[in-house]
Enzyme design. Structure first.
Site, PDB file in Angstrom:
ATOM      1  N   GLY A  12       0.773  -1.232   0.000  1.00 33.85           N
ATOM      2  CA  GLY A  12       0.000   0.000   0.000  1.00 33.85           C
ATOM      3  C   GLY A  12       0.805   1.283   0.000  1.00 33.85           C
ATOM      4  N   ASN A  14       1.498   3.113  -2.574  1.00 34.95           N
ATOM      5  CA  ASN A  14       0.736   4.039  -3.430  1.00 34.95           C
ATOM      6  C   ASN A  14      -0.508   4.550  -2.714  1.00 34.95           C
ATOM      7  OD1 ASN A  14       1.736   4.428  -6.363  1.00 34.95           O
ATOM      8  ND2 ASN A  14       2.121   2.281  -5.926  1.00 34.95           N
ATOM      9  N   ARG A  58     -12.429 -13.025  -2.702  1.00 33.07           N
ATOM     10  CA  ARG A  58     -12.759 -13.022  -4.133  1.00 33.07           C
ATOM     11  C   ARG A  58     -14.219 -13.414  -4.337  1.00 33.07           C
ATOM     12  NH1 ARG A  58      -9.202 -14.676  -8.622  1.00 33.07           N
ATOM     13  NH2 ARG A  58      -7.701 -15.346  -7.058  1.00 33.07           N
ATOM     14  N   ASN A 101      -6.550   2.283 -12.636  1.00 26.55           N
ATOM     15  CA  ASN A 101      -5.544   1.340 -12.172  1.00 26.55           C
ATOM     16  C   ASN A 101      -4.162   1.868 -12.517  1.00 26.55           C
ATOM     17  OD1 ASN A 101      -4.517  -1.341 -11.286  1.00 26.55           O
ATOM     18  ND2 ASN A 101      -3.938  -1.515 -13.444  1.00 26.55           N
ATOM     19  N   HIS A 103      -0.353   0.487 -13.453  1.00 29.28           N
ATOM     20  CA  HIS A 103       0.385  -0.707 -13.851  1.00 29.28           C
ATOM     21  C   HIS A 103       1.873  -0.359 -13.912  1.00 29.28           C
ATOM     22  CE1 HIS A 103       1.000  -4.651 -15.593  1.00 29.28           C
ATOM     23  NE2 HIS A 103       1.759  -4.092 -16.510  1.00 29.28           N
ATOM     24  N   GLU A 173       5.555   6.136  -9.634  1.00 27.75           N
ATOM     25  CA  GLU A 173       4.175   5.966  -9.162  1.00 27.75           C
ATOM     26  C   GLU A 173       3.842   6.977  -8.077  1.00 27.75           C
ATOM     27  OE1 GLU A 173       4.384   1.822  -8.011  1.00 27.75           O
ATOM     28  OE2 GLU A 173       3.490   1.226  -9.924  1.00 27.75           O
TER      29      GLU A 173
HETATM   30  N1  LIG Z   1     -11.237  -6.119 -14.823  1.00 25.99           N
HETATM   31  C1  LIG Z   1      -9.998  -5.724 -14.457  1.00 25.99           C
HETATM   32  N2  LIG Z   1      -9.534  -6.039 -13.233  1.00 25.99           N
HETATM   33  C2  LIG Z   1      -8.287  -5.641 -12.854  1.00 25.99           C
HETATM   34  C3  LIG Z   1      -7.471  -4.907 -13.739  1.00 25.99           C
HETATM   35  C4  LIG Z   1      -8.000  -4.565 -15.031  1.00 25.99           C
HETATM   36  O1  LIG Z   1      -7.338  -3.873 -15.843  1.00 25.99           O
HETATM   37  N3  LIG Z   1      -9.263  -4.985 -15.338  1.00 25.99           N
HETATM   38  N4  LIG Z   1      -6.181  -4.533 -13.374  1.00 25.99           N
HETATM   39  C5  LIG Z   1      -5.607  -5.331 -12.281  1.00 25.99           C
HETATM   40  C6  LIG Z   1      -4.257  -4.876 -11.850  1.00 25.99           C
HETATM   41  N5  LIG Z   1      -3.255  -5.638 -12.613  1.00 25.99           N
HETATM   42  C7  LIG Z   1      -2.373  -4.943 -13.414  1.00 25.99           C
HETATM   43  O2  LIG Z   1      -2.300  -3.697 -13.414  1.00 25.99           O
HETATM   44  C8  LIG Z   1      -3.180  -7.045 -12.524  1.00 25.99           C
HETATM   45  C9  LIG Z   1      -3.302  -7.636 -11.270  1.00 25.99           C
HETATM   46  C10 LIG Z   1      -3.235  -9.029 -11.155  1.00 25.99           C
HETATM   47  C11 LIG Z   1      -3.060  -9.825 -12.284  1.00 25.99           C
HETATM   48  C12 LIG Z   1      -3.038 -11.307 -12.140  1.00 25.99           C
HETATM   49  O3  LIG Z   1      -2.551 -12.016 -13.019  1.00 25.99           O
HETATM   50  N6  LIG Z   1      -3.597 -11.801 -11.020  1.00 25.99           N
HETATM   51  C13 LIG Z   1      -3.579 -13.261 -10.753  1.00 25.99           C
HETATM   52  C14 LIG Z   1      -4.048 -13.537  -9.321  1.00 25.99           C
HETATM   53  C15 LIG Z   1      -3.000 -13.046  -8.322  1.00 25.99           C
HETATM   54  C16 LIG Z   1      -3.422 -13.369  -6.896  1.00 25.99           C
HETATM   55  O4  LIG Z   1      -4.523 -13.964  -6.704  1.00 25.99           O
HETATM   56  O5  LIG Z   1      -2.632 -13.032  -5.988  1.00 25.99           O
HETATM   57  C17 LIG Z   1      -4.534 -13.995 -11.700  1.00 25.99           C
HETATM   58  O6  LIG Z   1      -5.518 -13.387 -12.173  1.00 25.99           O
HETATM   59  O7  LIG Z   1      -4.267 -15.186 -11.867  1.00 25.99           O
HETATM   60  C18 LIG Z   1      -2.902  -9.240 -13.529  1.00 25.99           C
HETATM   61  C19 LIG Z   1      -2.956  -7.834 -13.650  1.00 25.99           C
HETATM   62  C20 LIG Z   1      -6.572  -5.419 -11.112  1.00 25.99           C
HETATM   63  N7  LIG Z   1      -7.852  -5.937 -11.606  1.00 25.99           N
HETATM   64  N1  LIG Z   2      -0.500  -5.300 -12.295  1.00 28.21           N
HETATM   65  C1  LIG Z   2      -0.771  -4.704 -11.035  1.00 28.21           C
HETATM   66  C2  LIG Z   2       0.517  -4.346 -10.333  1.00 28.21           C
HETATM   67  O1  LIG Z   2       1.527  -5.009 -10.505  1.00 28.21           O
HETATM   68  N2  LIG Z   2       0.449  -3.269  -9.539  1.00 28.21           N
HETATM   69  C3  LIG Z   2       1.639  -2.822  -8.872  1.00 28.21           C
HETATM   70  O2  LIG Z   2       1.667  -3.316  -7.540  1.00 28.21           O
HETATM   71  C4  LIG Z   2       2.522  -2.441  -6.791  1.00 28.21           C
HETATM   72  C5  LIG Z   2       1.846  -2.159  -5.474  1.00 28.21           C
HETATM   73  O3  LIG Z   2       2.758  -1.472  -4.640  1.00 28.21           O
HETATM   74  P1  LIG Z   2       2.192  -0.803  -3.284  1.00 28.21           P
HETATM   75  O4  LIG Z   2       1.331  -1.829  -2.607  1.00 28.21           O
HETATM   76  O5  LIG Z   2       3.427  -0.447  -2.517  1.00 28.21           O
HETATM   77  O6  LIG Z   2       1.387   0.406  -3.695  1.00 28.21           O
HETATM   78  C6  LIG Z   2       2.715  -1.161  -7.632  1.00 28.21           C
HETATM   79  O7  LIG Z   2       4.011  -1.118  -8.201  1.00 28.21           O
HETATM   80  C7  LIG Z   2       1.674  -1.309  -8.719  1.00 28.21           C
HETATM   81  O8  LIG Z   2       2.028  -0.692  -9.960  1.00 28.21           O
END
Ligand SMILES: Nc1nc2c(c(=O)[nH]1)N[C@@H](CN(C=O)c1ccc(C(=O)N[C@@H](CCC(=O)O)C(=O)O)cc1)CN2
Ligand SMILES: NCC(=O)N[C@@H]1O[C@H](COP(=O)([O-])[O-])[C@@H](O)[C@H]1O
EC number: 2.1.2.2
Length: 186
Positions: A12, A14, A58, A101, A103, A173
């Site tokens: 957290g 960010n 979830r 979001n 990334h 970020e």
């Molecule tokens: N509908 C959407 N949901 C989320 C998005 C989005 O763009 N559309 N962005 C993500 C954040 N993210 C990248 O920025 C991201 C986060 C997680 C994953 C991922 O592969 N997660 C795993 C599960 C991980 C876990 O359970 O610890 C998975 O799906 O298998 C990819 C991208 C947030 N939600």
């Molecule tokens: N695809 C999603 C992803 O990778 N998000 C990334 O998780 C980190 C969270 O850091 P934080 O908990 O210190 O804010 C951040 O770097 C963010 O961009």
């Protein structure tokens, strides 16, 4: 007063910068910090700022429990800041163009399922790319495919490791995410 909710699954940092930025603001306030992990450090950071917290599974998110909480708290914008679950379509529709979001890469590179946290920086390092950065985007039903709002880049050198890349990306970020969010609020 515009009300923001931050969703995060981990540390957290960010979320902290966003809470810091809007502390005392007359324009917007962080009304809720939510997490799918009961032990996520982001919840401790929220308590330090006096921001109410909400944890959910979830299954509960997919069943509409999170949406009901956001509506109960009269949230206007949802900020994903290291949230690692797929947001369900119902929630996307309820916050259409009001969910953003961050990334930790320059989308469309290094996005999609499996691309989160250090996995992203490991892929950047392995690719030999000479730059990486951040992308702030609206959230749609697919991972990382929403409209791009902002990007910033930083160099990657051969001496960089995934950890040093992560440090550079976190710096971007923390510098830009709060201001970009404010610019979206109108
Ligand atoms: N509908 C959407 N949901 C989320 C998005 C989005 O763009 N559309 N962005 C993500 C954040 N993210 C990248 O920025 C991201 C986060 C997680 C994953 C991922 O592969 N997660 C795993 C599960 C991980 C876990 O359970 O610890 C998975 O799906 O298998 C990819 C991208 C947030 N939600
Ligand atoms: N695809 C999603 C992803 O990778 N998000 C990334 O998780 C980190 C969270 O850091 P934080 O908990 O210190 O804010 C951040 O770097 C963010 O961009």
């Amino acid at each position: 007063m515009i009300r923001l909710a931050i969703l995060a699954s981990g540390s957290g940092s960010n979320a902290e910068k966003i809470m810091e930025h809007f502390q005392g603001s007359s324009k917007a306030q962080v009304g809720l910090v939510g997490s799918n992990k009961a032990d996520a450090f982001v919840l401790e950071r929220a308590k330090k700022f006096g921001v109410p917290t909400f944890t959910f599974s979830r299954k509960e998110m997919d069943a509409g429990v999170l949406l009901a909480k956001l509506q109960e708290e009269k949230i206007d914008w949802v900020i994903l800041a290291g949230f690692l679950l797929k947001i369900p379509d119902e929630l996307i529709r309820a916050f259409s163009d009001h969910m953003v979001n961050i990334h930790p890469a320059l989308l469309p590179k290094y996005g999609g399922k499996g691309m989160y946290g250090v996995h992203v920086h490991e892929a950047v390092k392995a690719s030999g790319d000479t730059e990486t950065g951040i992308t702030i985007h609206l959230v749609n039903e697919h991972y990382d495919e929403g409209k791009i709002i902002f990007q910033a880049a930083t160099p990657v050198t051969p001496e960089d490791t995934p950890d040093t890349i992560a440090q550079k990306v976190h710096a971007l970020e923390h510098r830009y995410f709060p201001e970009v969010i404010e610019s979206l609020l109108g």
